[in-house]
Design an enzyme around this catalytic site. Structure first.
Site, PDB file in Angstrom:
ATOM      1  N   SER A 156     -10.406  -4.050   3.338  1.00 49.99           N
ATOM      2  CA  SER A 156      -9.350  -5.351   2.485  1.00 49.99           C
ATOM      3  C   SER A 156      -8.787  -5.478   1.124  1.00 49.99           C
ATOM      4  O   SER A 156      -9.473  -7.013   1.550  1.00 49.99           O
ATOM      5  CB  SER A 156      -9.099  -5.999   3.797  1.00 49.99           C
ATOM      6  N   ARG A 171      -9.689  -3.676  -7.856  1.00 53.91           N
ATOM      7  CA  ARG A 171     -10.280  -4.627  -8.555  1.00 53.91           C
ATOM      8  C   ARG A 171     -11.122  -5.504  -6.994  1.00 53.91           C
ATOM      9  O   ARG A 171     -10.732  -5.068  -5.731  1.00 53.91           O
ATOM     10  CB  ARG A 171      -9.885  -5.283  -8.869  1.00 53.91           C
ATOM     11  N   ASP A 209      -5.835  -3.999   5.964  1.00 55.02           N
ATOM     12  CA  ASP A 209      -6.485  -4.767   7.136  1.00 55.02           C
ATOM     13  C   ASP A 209      -4.014  -4.771   7.003  1.00 55.02           C
ATOM     14  O   ASP A 209      -4.705  -4.991   8.670  1.00 55.02           O
ATOM     15  CB  ASP A 209      -7.369  -6.013   6.894  1.00 55.02           C
TER      16      ASP A 209
HETATM   17  C1  BGC Z   1      -7.083  -8.338  -1.166  1.00 52.43           C
HETATM   18  C2  BGC Z   1      -5.975  -7.033  -0.077  1.00 52.43           C
HETATM   19  C3  BGC Z   1      -6.339  -7.794   1.577  1.00 52.43           C
HETATM   20  C4  BGC Z   1      -6.035  -9.253   1.790  1.00 52.43           C
HETATM   21  C5  BGC Z   1      -6.049  -9.696   3.583  1.00 52.43           C
HETATM   22  C6  BGC Z   1      -6.342  -9.466  -0.296  1.00 52.43           C
HETATM   23  O1  BGC Z   1      -7.262 -10.446  -1.119  1.00 52.43           O
HETATM   24  O2  BGC Z   1      -6.648  -7.906  -2.122  1.00 52.43           O
HETATM   25  O3  BGC Z   1      -6.520  -5.759   0.111  1.00 52.43           O
HETATM   26  O4  BGC Z   1      -5.051  -7.035   2.501  1.00 52.43           O
HETATM   27  O5  BGC Z   1      -6.457 -10.090   0.886  1.00 52.43           O
HETATM   28  O6  BGC Z   1      -7.264  -9.266   3.609  1.00 52.43           O
END
Ligand code: BGC
Length: 523
Positions: A156, A171, A209
């Protein structure tokens, strides 16, 4: 100014008006379009290569792992094919040191080790028979396909996805900071460590996620309406939604670069917005001195600016900074030791020296949920929590009220900002303008008219534990003319608990079908 007035003033800094909400929606829709047209935009709008949502009839045994923020989860999921599933899981907290490890290998070998432990504990039979077979049998890949688990990898963080199980890290977010991982394929890194342990597992799908949440909600949500959006309001925040392929104008160029085939039969694709980075240049986002300082002292200043105002990793820190501000004010005796003389009221506070209140990230967002929901006389629960968790002895009811007022303002702003993102997606996809909308004027009928419902799956600690989070979102929806009272009633928000695990399994299933049909085996 007295303490109550000061607290009111600080709380007012977090107000986010109906006008602000509407400006936010407009800008969000603009950035959505921009992201669909080019790579590298503020709203990444990442194509996921998932072109269909499930309908509940899918079956099979799959594995999923979830590296999300605070914890690493390993699960196996049995999909029963009737919108239900059984899930076995284990969860470990990710050691802080690993979040900023020197090399990504350290993190990924830790993950593979957890998969091994899980297999030994919950699928011992499968694990041992596989190991035995490996010792006696030798095929080209060292194992036979049907003997291995297909695994959906929920990762995620923003990833440049270049195939169903391929994607390079753009990133880190949520406090992770491992330099050498940037630009590398995260599936490959996990597979390498899995292979090093000879585990019977193939990383079949890479899943954000939010995409998992969308899939899981679609698998299990009532009625025939597919889900539009999967959203996370947890440690971080983000959303993935179903977009028309023709609107993803940058796809052609990406395809030319990657050569990746796309199944265009549904005319749709799930897009991972990465809305945590909405409006990084703060053209419409609210900004207080506490937001500013939090950002400057974070590992990624200037990015994830929306996330830093909305998600669980940051709300506690915003409150902590507001509390510190009040503590420094000389005419405002927050947590003051009332037994000491009037004059040195600030030299003796009731806060232990090692209290989290004095440490960056030292105040957990769960505290906001606790105090916001506290209806006890004299805010006893808030005071007890301050005492037990944060070393604040003998906080007065007035202290607790001041803290509660600010905490609630921070939570409410987060919910109203969340409404901006959700509303923008509902509006941009014209979901409220379906023929069903025009079909009835009777609001009461809307709930039963399945086709008129816009379904949204959510997960994460804020939606689960912050009291009133959804109510605040709905209040903001009603203040947006394109949604209004009628539209708000048609938006159904449902928790997709463990969504990322089940969703990842569902995507692994789809990926498996592709591999098997490619190799000529039966899907
Ligand atoms: C990430 C996402 C993720 C979200 C929730 C963010 O910091 O960049 O990819 O879906 O957090 O977990």
């Amino acid at each position: 100014m007295g303490l109550a007035d000061e607290a009111k003033r600080v709380a007012a800094e977090f107000e986010y008006s109906a006008e602000d909400v509407n400006k936010g929606v407009k800008e969000f829709i603009r950035e959505m379009d921009e992201g669909l047209g080019k790579t590298g935009a503020m709203l990444s709008q990442i194509p996921t290569y998932v072109t269909a949502v499930p309908n509940g009839t899918e079956k099979g045994l799959y594995m999923a792992v979830d590296l999300g923020g605070t914890n690493f989860r390993v699960c196996s999921i049995q999909l029963h094919g009737n919108s239900t599933f059984s899930l076995t899981q284990s969860k470990v907290a990710i050691p802080r040191a690993l979040m900023s490890a020197k090399t990504s290998k350290e993190l990924f070998s830790f993950l593979a080790k957890q998969i091994e432990n899980f297999l030994k504990t919950h699928h011992g039979e499968h694990y041992h028979s596989h190991i035995r077979r490996r010792l006696t049998n030798s095929t080209e890949r060292g194992f036979r396909d049907e003997e291995i688990f297909s695994l959906g990898f929920t990762f995620s963080f923003p990833v440049n996805q270049i195939g169903i199980n391929k994607g390079t890290l753009i990133r880190w977010t949520k406090g992770f900071d491992i330099h050498d991982a940037i630009g590398k394929d995260v599936c490959e890194m996990l597979q390498q460590e899995i292979d090093a342990l000879h585990l019977p597992v193939r990383v079949a799908a890479l899943v954000n996620d939010t995409v998992g949440t969308l899939m899981a909600r679609s698998y299990s949500s009532p009625g025939k309406t597919g889900t539009l959006l999967g959203a996370i309001f947890g440690t971080g925040t983000n959303g993935a939604y179903v977009e028309k392929l023709e609107k993803v104008t940058k796809l052609k160029q990406i395809q030319e670069e990657t050569g990746e085939e796309i199944d265009e039969s549904t005319g749709e694709m799930i897009i991972n917005t990465e809305w945590g980075s909405f409006d990084n240049d703060l053209s419409v986002l609210p900004n207080t001195p506490y937001d500013d300082d939090l950002d400057k002292e974070s590992v990624n200043p200037g990015i994830q600016m929306f996330e830093k105002r909305v998600s669980g990793m940051f709300l506690g820190e915003l409150l902590r900074r507001a509390i510190l501000f009040l503590l420094k004010k000389h005419d405002c005796p927050l947590f003051a030791d009332r037994d000491s003389s009037e004059n040195d009221v600030h030299s003796t506070t009731n806060i232990a020296d090692d209290s989290g209140i004095y440490k960056q990230w030292g105040l957990d967002t769960s505290f906001l949920s606790i105090t916001h929901g506290d209806r006890s006389p004299g805010l006893r629960i808030t005071r007890q929590t301050l005492d037990k968790e944060y070393g604040v002895t003998a906080a007065s009811a007035e202290d607790a009220e001041a803290v509660q007022m600010i905490a609630s303002a921070i939570g409410k702003r987060a919910a109203r900002l969340s409404a901006v993102a959700i509303a923008a997606i509902v509006i941009a996809t014209n979901k409220l303008e379906s023929p069903a909308d025009v079909a009835t004027d009777n609001d009461a009928a809307l709930g039963v008219n399945e086709d008129g419902i816009v379904d949204i799956g959510v997960d994460g600690s804020l939606v689960e534990f912050y009291p009133d989070f959804e109510d605040y979102i709905r209040e903001a929806f009603r203040q947006i003319p394109q949604i209004g009272e009628r539209g708000e009633k048609r938006i159904r928000i449902g928790i997709a608990k463990d969504g990322s695990g089940v969703g990842a399994a569902l995507i692994a299933l789809v990926a498996d079908k592709v591999v098997k049909s490619d190799t000529g085996k039966e899907a």
